[in-house]
Design a protein around this motif. Sequence first.
Motif, PDB file in Angstrom:
ATOM      1  N   ASN A  61      -5.437   3.555  -1.880  1.00  0.00           N
ATOM      2  CA  ASN A  61      -4.205   3.433  -1.296  1.00  0.00           C
ATOM      3  C   ASN A  61      -3.229   2.139  -2.031  1.00  0.00           C
ATOM      4  OD1 ASN A  61      -2.591   3.763   0.703  1.00  0.00           O
ATOM      5  ND2 ASN A  61      -4.204   3.015   2.179  1.00  0.00           N
ATOM      6  N   VAL A  62      -2.962   1.678  -2.962  1.00  0.00           N
ATOM      7  CA  VAL A  62      -1.833   0.459  -2.823  1.00  0.00           C
ATOM      8  C   VAL A  62      -1.959   1.117  -3.881  1.00  0.00           C
ATOM      9  CG1 VAL A  62      -2.559  -1.304  -4.444  1.00  0.00           C
ATOM     10  CG2 VAL A  62      -5.019  -0.899  -3.346  1.00  0.00           C
ATOM     11  N   THR A  90       0.587  -0.981  -0.212  1.00  0.00           N
ATOM     12  CA  THR A  90       0.024  -0.088   0.237  1.00  0.00           C
ATOM     13  C   THR A  90       0.874   0.756   0.339  1.00  0.00           C
ATOM     14  OG1 THR A  90       0.045  -0.116   1.955  1.00  0.00           O
ATOM     15  CG2 THR A  90      -1.571  -1.231   1.501  1.00  0.00           C
ATOM     16  N   LYS A  91       0.431   2.341  -0.224  1.00  0.00           N
ATOM     17  CA  LYS A  91       1.019   3.409  -0.064  1.00  0.00           C
ATOM     18  C   LYS A  91       1.384   3.806   1.608  1.00  0.00           C
ATOM     19  CE  LYS A  91      -1.060   5.143  -4.291  1.00  0.00           C
ATOM     20  NZ  LYS A  91      -1.707   6.156  -4.636  1.00  0.00           N
ATOM     21  N   LYS A  92       0.777   3.391   2.172  1.00  0.00           N
ATOM     22  CA  LYS A  92       1.073   4.193   3.628  1.00  0.00           C
ATOM     23  C   LYS A  92       2.490   2.956   3.992  1.00  0.00           C
ATOM     24  CE  LYS A  92      -0.503   4.622   7.833  1.00  0.00           C
ATOM     25  NZ  LYS A  92      -1.506   4.771   8.544  1.00  0.00           N
ATOM     26  N   MET A  93       2.407   1.580   3.738  1.00  0.00           N
ATOM     27  CA  MET A  93       3.552   0.539   3.698  1.00  0.00           C
ATOM     28  C   MET A  93       5.022   1.031   2.309  1.00  0.00           C
ATOM     29  SD  MET A  93       4.448  -1.473   5.815  1.00  0.00           S
ATOM     30  CE  MET A  93       5.707  -2.239   6.106  1.00  0.00           C
ATOM     31  N   ASP A 103      -1.170  11.621  -1.999  1.00  0.00           N
ATOM     32  CA  ASP A 103      -0.892   9.974  -3.142  1.00  0.00           C
ATOM     33  C   ASP A 103       0.860  10.713  -3.118  1.00  0.00           C
ATOM     34  OD1 ASP A 103       0.100   8.058  -4.717  1.00  0.00           O
ATOM     35  OD2 ASP A 103      -0.066   9.289  -5.907  1.00  0.00           O
ATOM     36  N   LEU A 104       1.562   9.617  -2.523  1.00  0.00           N
ATOM     37  CA  LEU A 104       2.999   9.295  -2.463  1.00  0.00           C
ATOM     38  C   LEU A 104       3.868  10.213  -3.762  1.00  0.00           C
ATOM     39  CD1 LEU A 104       3.926   6.083  -1.963  1.00  0.00           C
ATOM     40  CD2 LEU A 104       3.429   7.490  -0.333  1.00  0.00           C
TER      41      LEU A 104
END
Lengths: 395, 226, 224
Positions: free
Chosen positions: B140-141, B102-105, B207-208
Motif C-alpha cells: 500500500n506504499v 500510501t496509495k490510499k493517501m 493498485d492505483l
Amino acid sequence: MTSPAAPSSFPSGLPSSPGAHVRAVHDDFHGDLLEVSMGPHHPSTHGVFRMIVTLDGERIVRLKPVFGYLHRNHEKLGEQTTYLASMPYTDRLDYLNSMTNNWAYAIAVEKLAGQAVPERAEYVRVILAELTRLLNHTCLAGFLLQDTGCSGTPLMYAFREREKILDLFESLSGSRMMCNFQRFGGCRLDPTPEWLAAVRQLVDGYGRFLDEFEALISGNEIVMARTQGTGVLTPALAISAGVTGPMLRATGVDYDLRKVDGYGVYPRFEFRVPLGAHGDTYDRYMIRILEMRESIQILRQALRDLPAGPILDPKAKNRGFRPKPGEAYGRIEGPKGEIGFYLISDGSPNPFRYRVRPPSFVNLTILEDMCLGQTVADAVIILGSIDIVLGEVDR
Amino acid sequence: MSMSESASTPATSGPASQEGFSPTQQERDELRRHGILLTSLEELYNWGRSNSVWPLNFGLACCAIEMIAASMARFDIARFGSEVFRPSPRQADLLIVSGTVTKKMAPQVIRLWNQMPEPKYCIAMGACAISGGPFKQGYNVLKGIDRYLPVDIYIPGCPPRPEALLHGLMQLQAQIRGQKLTGPDRPRHLRADTGCAYPVPEFGAHDLEPPANPEVWQAPSLPRSG
Amino acid sequence: MESLEQIRERLLARFPDAALTVIANPGPAGQPSLLVGSPHAASIAAFLRDDPALRLDYCSNVTGVDWPDREVVETIKRTVPPPPPAAPADPSAPPVTPKVIEEKVKRHIPGYFEVVYHLYSMALKHGPVILRTRTADRTDPASLPSLTPIWRACEFQEREVYDLFGIRFTGHPDLRRILMWDEFKDYPMRKDYVEPDDYEWEPTPHGAVLDKARRHYPAPPESR
Ligand code: SF4
C-alpha cells in the motif's frame, strides 16, 4: 452538554448497536443533517486520520472514523524480514515512543525464545521507557492544548522539553527519534556515567517544568470550560471496548500493566497509579500530568539502584536468530496503553505471523460514543485527548 | 549571501555597468553595502517570494513530527520566513510531503497540490516521500511522490533532522531567487502552455490507476544486468 | 487462575456438544490456547466473560492467521516384526530382534484461516486465555462468528482481519474494509497474495528486489 443523542451508559458492558442513535435522532427530525468529512488533511486530526461527522446543527449525531491513510503494511513487512530486522520498523509504529515499542517487541521475542535479560538492561529499559513516557505525555499535553485553540505556546513549551529528552536519546543511540535500541536479551549499548548524569539532571529539572506548565494550564478557566464534562467515557464501556492506558485510568479503572504484569523490574519500584473520577477530557489531561510526576519518581529510583553488569546477555543471539516453533504474546504498558506483539514462529528466521496490538487503534473504538451529542469543536479535543499516532493506528 | 564574495571585487569594474543600466549581482550587492538599493523587478519579486514561503500545514507520518520540531523554539523556522503553516492549500506556497505516502493517501495529496495556487513548490521530505523508504516493499506504499508530482527539493533521511529541513528550505529559496521572469526557461507559473493541475489517480481493484503519471515520471532502466 | 484444561472441563460441562480442543504451545512462552468450534464460539465467549471465577472482560488482541496448505514430512519409527522362521527353529540361533525402520511419511495438512483472541480480566487481573476459531478450509468466502457483540474491542480489529484476510464475521454490526480502500479486491495479508508489481529502480538491487526489478523493467541496452 446534554442532548437527545447523548451517549447512553452501557451497564452490561454490551456494545451499543451502531446506528441506533442515528435512528433516534431521525425520528423527530425536521431539518437537514450535514455530513462533514474531517480529514485526512485536517489540522486537528494529528496526521491523516479522517472522520465522517454527521451534524445536526452543531451537534454530532454520527461519527464514523476512516482509517488506512497511513497503512504502511507493517505486519506484512514483519513477516518478510527476520526478527531483528523488524526492530527498526517498530520505531516507526508510534513514532513518538520508539523506545517503548522496541521494548514491547523485545519482550515478545524474549518470551518466544525463552531469553533472559540481564539486570542492568532491565533498569536501563525502565529508564528509557519512563523518559519516553515523559516525552509522550508532554507532547500530548501540548497538542491537546493546541486543539483547544491555544495555538502555539503550550506546544512550544512541550517541544522545548522534548528536545532535551531527544538529546539524551540521540547521545545514547545515535538517532533522535528512531532509536532502534533494544535487542533480544538486553540493550544495544551501555550508557556511560556522563549520560546517566545528564538524565539525572533532566529528571531533577522536570518537576519544575511541570509546575510551570501546570501553573499556566491546569487551572486555566478556558481550558477547564472546554474540557470538563466533554467526552465522558464510562468505565463499563471502556473495559468492554478494550481501552487501555491513561484513557482507561481516567475513567477510574485501576489497570496498569506495570503493576498487573509486573514485567521487567517494575515491582521493585514504589510508585502510584493515578486514577480519574469523571472520565472526561480534563481527567485524561490531568492523568497524564500525574503520571509524569510518578515517572519522575520511578526514574529517580532506577537511577539510584542501577546495578553494574552486562547490558546484553552474552548468550543472546540476535543475528541469525531462529526461535523454536511456538507462539507468544508479549505486552507492556506503553505511554498510550497496552502495546503488544503477537508472534508465531515456525522455526524459520522470519516470523510466520507478526501482529502488533496497537493501543491507539483500539482506543479509537469509542470515539463515536464519546463524541455523540457534543459539538464539532469538542470532537477535536476529544480526539486529541485519546492520544493517537497514525503510524500505530494504521500500521 | 554573497557579501563576502562581492567585498573582494571592485564595485565599478566590468563593462556592463558603463554601457546600459544593468549592474551585475555583485555590483548591486556592493552598492547595497553603501546604502544604495539598486534592484530589478525580477530580483525584488523573487526576494519577496523566497522569504515568505508559506508551507501547507500537512503532516503524513514520522517526518511530520520533525517538521513540527523545525517550527518550534529550538530550530525556529521563522528565521527563514516560513513559520506560517497554512491549514488551507489555497493559502500555501509549499507542499512539504513529510512522510510515507500510501496509495490510499496519494490521491488526496495530489488533490491538495492541485488546490494550491501557483507559484508552488514541493519538498519531498524523508526516504518515504522520496522512494517509499523503509516501507518500500509494502503493497500500500507509493514508491515516491515524484511518481505523480514534480518535486523541487529532495531531503534524504529517516527522518531528516530539522536542520536538514531548514537546509532544504534554504536550497528552495536559492532556487526561487534564481527564477527568471521572462525567457524560455521561466517557471511553470509564468507560462501559458502548462497547467498547474495534475491528474488524480483512481482507486483500482489492485493498485492505483494509473500507477504513475507518465508526464512526470518514467521508470528508469536497471543499471546492472548481471 | 484455573488452567486451560480446567476451563475446558467446565465449558464441556456447560456446553456438552461443543468442540473444544486445547492447542499446546511447543515454545517456551507456555501460552496454550483453546480451539473453539464456531457454532458455540459466541456463547462460550459470553460464558467466559460473565463467569464469576474468570470474568474475562477485556479482549486485548484479535489476530487473523492464514495457514496455507502444508506438506509435512514426518519421520515415523515403525517396528517390523521379525519374519516367521522358515526352517524349524534352531534353539542355538540367537533370538531374532524386531527390526526398527524409519519411514518418511508425507502428510498433507489442508490450509485454513484462524482468528486468535487474547482475553484478560481487568476485574480479577489475570490472563491471558487464548481463544482460537478456525475455518474448515481456505475457500472463499471464509466466515467465522463475530465476537463483537461480546467485546466491543473486537469491532475494529475484526474489521481489520476481514480487510486483510478476507474472513467474514457473521454477526458483526459494521463489516467493511477498514485499512484498504473499498474498491480493493485482494486480501493482502494472505500468504498467497501477489502485490502489484510497481517496483522502482534501486541503486543496489539484490535478492528478491533485483528479481522483481528485472521482471518489471526492460533490460538495459547493451553497454559494456
Ligand atoms: S522517512 Fe522514515 S521517518 Fe520519515 S516518514 Fe518514512 S519511515 Fe517515517
